[in-house]
Each structure stands twice: as C-alpha cells, then as structure tokens.
Design a protein around this motif. Structure first.
Motif, mmCIF file in Angstrom:
data_model
loop_
_atom_site.group_PDB
_atom_site.id
_atom_site.type_symbol
_atom_site.label_atom_id
_atom_site.label_comp_id
_atom_site.label_asym_id
_atom_site.label_seq_id
_atom_site.Cartn_x
_atom_site.Cartn_y
_atom_site.Cartn_z
ATOM 1 N N ASP A 34 -4.769 2.554 5.850
ATOM 2 C CA ASP A 34 -4.808 2.920 4.441
ATOM 3 C C ASP A 34 -3.854 2.027 3.658
ATOM 4 O OD1 ASP A 34 -6.667 4.970 4.634
ATOM 5 O OD2 ASP A 34 -5.145 6.425 5.177
ATOM 6 N N GLN A 36 -1.730 2.039 0.468
ATOM 7 C CA GLN A 36 -1.199 2.821 -0.634
ATOM 8 C C GLN A 36 -0.645 1.875 -1.683
ATOM 9 O OE1 GLN A 36 1.757 5.425 1.018
ATOM 10 N NE2 GLN A 36 0.246 6.840 1.846
ATOM 11 N N VAL A 47 -4.787 5.137 -3.127
ATOM 12 C CA VAL A 47 -4.940 4.748 -1.728
ATOM 13 C C VAL A 47 -6.336 4.198 -1.538
ATOM 14 C CG1 VAL A 47 -5.673 7.060 -1.018
ATOM 15 C CG2 VAL A 47 -4.684 5.502 0.661
ATOM 16 N N GLU A 48 -6.405 3.173 -0.720
ATOM 17 C CA GLU A 48 -7.696 2.594 -0.446
ATOM 18 C C GLU A 48 -7.831 2.353 1.054
ATOM 19 O OE1 GLU A 48 -9.286 0.622 -3.917
ATOM 20 O OE2 GLU A 48 -9.885 -0.974 -2.574
ATOM 21 N N ARG A 49 -8.990 2.675 1.584
ATOM 22 C CA ARG A 49 -9.238 2.526 3.011
ATOM 23 C C ARG A 49 -9.581 1.074 3.316
ATOM 24 N NH1 ARG A 49 -7.633 5.148 7.393
ATOM 25 N NH2 ARG A 49 -9.088 4.927 9.102
ATOM 26 N N SER A 68 2.417 5.605 9.580
ATOM 27 C CA SER A 68 1.976 6.844 8.965
ATOM 28 C C SER A 68 2.827 7.987 9.494
ATOM 29 C CB SER A 68 0.505 7.101 9.273
ATOM 30 O OG SER A 68 0.342 7.422 10.623
#
Ligand SMILES: [Zn+2]
Length: 82
Positions: A34, A36, A47-49, A68
C-alpha cells in the motif's frame, strides 16, 4: 529533479505528490503493497494499492518504506458478542 507520483486523493481527485510525501507500507503476508500519502492540496491521507512491480519501482526511486503495523488483539479477554 524530484520524483512526483500521480495519485488519486479521495477529495481532490488526481494530485501530484512528491515522493517525499509518500510512504510505502510493506505487508509481509500479501503480495503487493500500500502506498500511503498526504494530499499536497487538502492534506487528507490517502492510500493506493500497488502491485509488486510498481512498488519496486518506487523503492528504486528512493521512497520511504515502513512496515505495516497490525493492530494488536487483546489476549485473554472475556468479551463476547452476539
Ligand atoms: Zn486532496
């Protein structure tokens, strides 16, 4: 010249985020990561995957990486639900 990431803010839509404003969150359990970021326009957190390929490109570009942090589940509680 700083690397700029084209990301999507939930409030502003497409924004250009300097790589300094992003953090790559490494998850040990799933593939992918992810990203952030703090929106430079409104300050909201987004947030982007990313898939592994995109993540490794950002690592090569020198993005800040964090592990994480999974929430700690209390052990031995007597909480019941239902
Ligand atoms: Zn925004």
């Amino acid at each position: 010249m700083a690397t700029v990431l084209r990301l999507t803010c939930p409030q502003c839509g497409d924004v250009d985020v300097p790589i300094d404003g992003g953090r790559l969150v490494i998850s040990g359990t799933e593939s992918g990561s992810d990203l952030q970021f703090d929106c430079p326009r409104c300050g909201a957190a987004g947030v982007e995957r990313l898939d592994d390929r995109a993540a490794s490109l950002l690592m090569a570009a020198g993005i800040c990486m964090v592990a994480s942090s999974l929430p700690q589940h209390p052990v031995g509680g007597t909480q019941t639900s239902g």
